[in-house]
Design an enzyme around this catalytic site. Sequence first.
Site, mmCIF file in Angstrom:
data_model
loop_
_atom_site.group_PDB
_atom_site.id
_atom_site.type_symbol
_atom_site.label_atom_id
_atom_site.label_comp_id
_atom_site.label_asym_id
_atom_site.label_seq_id
_atom_site.Cartn_x
_atom_site.Cartn_y
_atom_site.Cartn_z
ATOM 1 N N HIS A 58 20.702 23.718 -163.654
ATOM 2 C CA HIS A 58 22.129 23.399 -163.618
ATOM 3 C C HIS A 58 22.622 22.697 -164.889
ATOM 4 C CE1 HIS A 58 21.945 24.793 -159.642
ATOM 5 N NE2 HIS A 58 21.746 23.666 -159.000
ATOM 6 N N LYS A 115 21.514 11.362 -156.536
ATOM 7 C CA LYS A 115 21.971 11.437 -155.146
ATOM 8 C C LYS A 115 22.423 10.057 -154.684
ATOM 9 C CE LYS A 115 19.404 15.510 -153.669
ATOM 10 N NZ LYS A 115 20.654 16.270 -153.453
#
Length: 497
Positions: free
Chosen positions: A247, A347
């Site tokens: 990504h 996260k």
Amino acid sequence: MTKPTIPAAPPCTLFLFGANGDLVKRLLMPALYNLSRDGLLDRNLRIVGVDHNAATAAEFAERLHAFMAEREVGKCLDEKLWARLAKRLDYQTGDFLDPQTYQALARRIDKTSHGNAIFYLATSPRFFPEVAQRLGDAGLLDESGGGFRRVVVEKPFGTDLASAEALNARLLKVMNERQIYRIDHYLGKETVQNILVSRFSNGLFESFWNNHYIDHVQITAAETVGVETRGAFYDNTGALRDMVPNHLFQLLAMVAMEPPAAFGADAVRGEKAKVIGAIRPWSQKMALRNSVRGQYSAGKQGRKKLPGYREEANVAPHSQTETYVALKVMIDNWRWAGVPFYLRTGKRMSVRDTEIAICFKPAPYAQFRESELERPKPNYLKIQIQPNEGMWFDLQAKRPGPELVMENVELGFAYKDFFKMTPATGYETLIYDCLTGDQTLFQRADNIENGWRAVQPFLDAWAAEGGEVHEYAAGEDGPEAGDELLARDKREWHTLG
């Protein structure tokens, strides 16, 4: 202005390996539903789920319908459209390692008039080379009969450089590069594709898109969610492997690549591979210095209490797996020499935000030296990939009034304000491109391997010398060490959100 007519993709049999998995029901079938809604699927397209669990075509269709009806897509689910799509669905029970499974698939293809087939590997990564080998052994990748045969491979494309090279070697043993579609759903997002359009169709960008005017580039992928149901997978993977070589490096390539000779697959993918290949390989000492690892502990998101990473299901109680990583990388070519690229992903951060922040060199201060004004802030071009897709450029302006006071203002656009945005998963464009044979948004073998080559020094340094895993509370924007990575260079992270 008349909207251009997009032709429907050619007829094909689309085999979904791992048909009972989360990817098929959560993303692939909604994307196929959206393509059907837009009239982009040929009436002779057939979708065949392949998995070891016994089921009929009707049972397979009903499971998918039930899931989609419960999810957000169910709010606007057109039952008549779904009924037409469901007629295209079929199911093949079979073990991925059993040659008889592939003989059954061959019989299905033989019954079609076109012979076109796509094999989508929505399976565990351990099956990628095994399924490809058996497809080759069964002659299902042979295009001599006139129909096309393509294989879609989901990430991860290996877990390090050696495994990525081995996977590519296994795939290329039974098919050629033209048949392989390594998919990264980030590249299906409209704002990611718009990076190339904005860069190369607007003449004003190219003049300052270089190290003479750009101070540094930040690429961030922040998530508010934890590992959810992926604890076992994530604990063996971590933030670096999960996000950086695919990504984040794809976003870096879009920003940093040279202008391609044409917007064709070979030209675009060639330039992307070059710029990823130009990332400086750090020594182990420099890799440790230019990386930060973090792991979230218990915290709060608003009033909601959140567990720490080690308290999540299927995570080892003393795990040292990073849920946050920040890196500094350098690109050794003429355009970007001396310009650091800072990458971070994590996260359980404060906001969900995937963005590219391009920081320009500050204006000279001489003209304001005798005033009480603070040194002008640097200008940023911010490209937000999600959730508020768009582009913004901030600049300094005088606040109205008798005193000379500067204030930061933003110019830009949000996609939702200018274009009609229909619900999408990000897979629609990629599936359509695979059906039509356009590989522009898919990764090539050398791009994959160059990405892992750039990441490998960090993996090696952490394995050999450890490196502290810094704690940060869930709901915060990573550990203080992540801020110190930039502070050491007299820079700071662009504010998220």
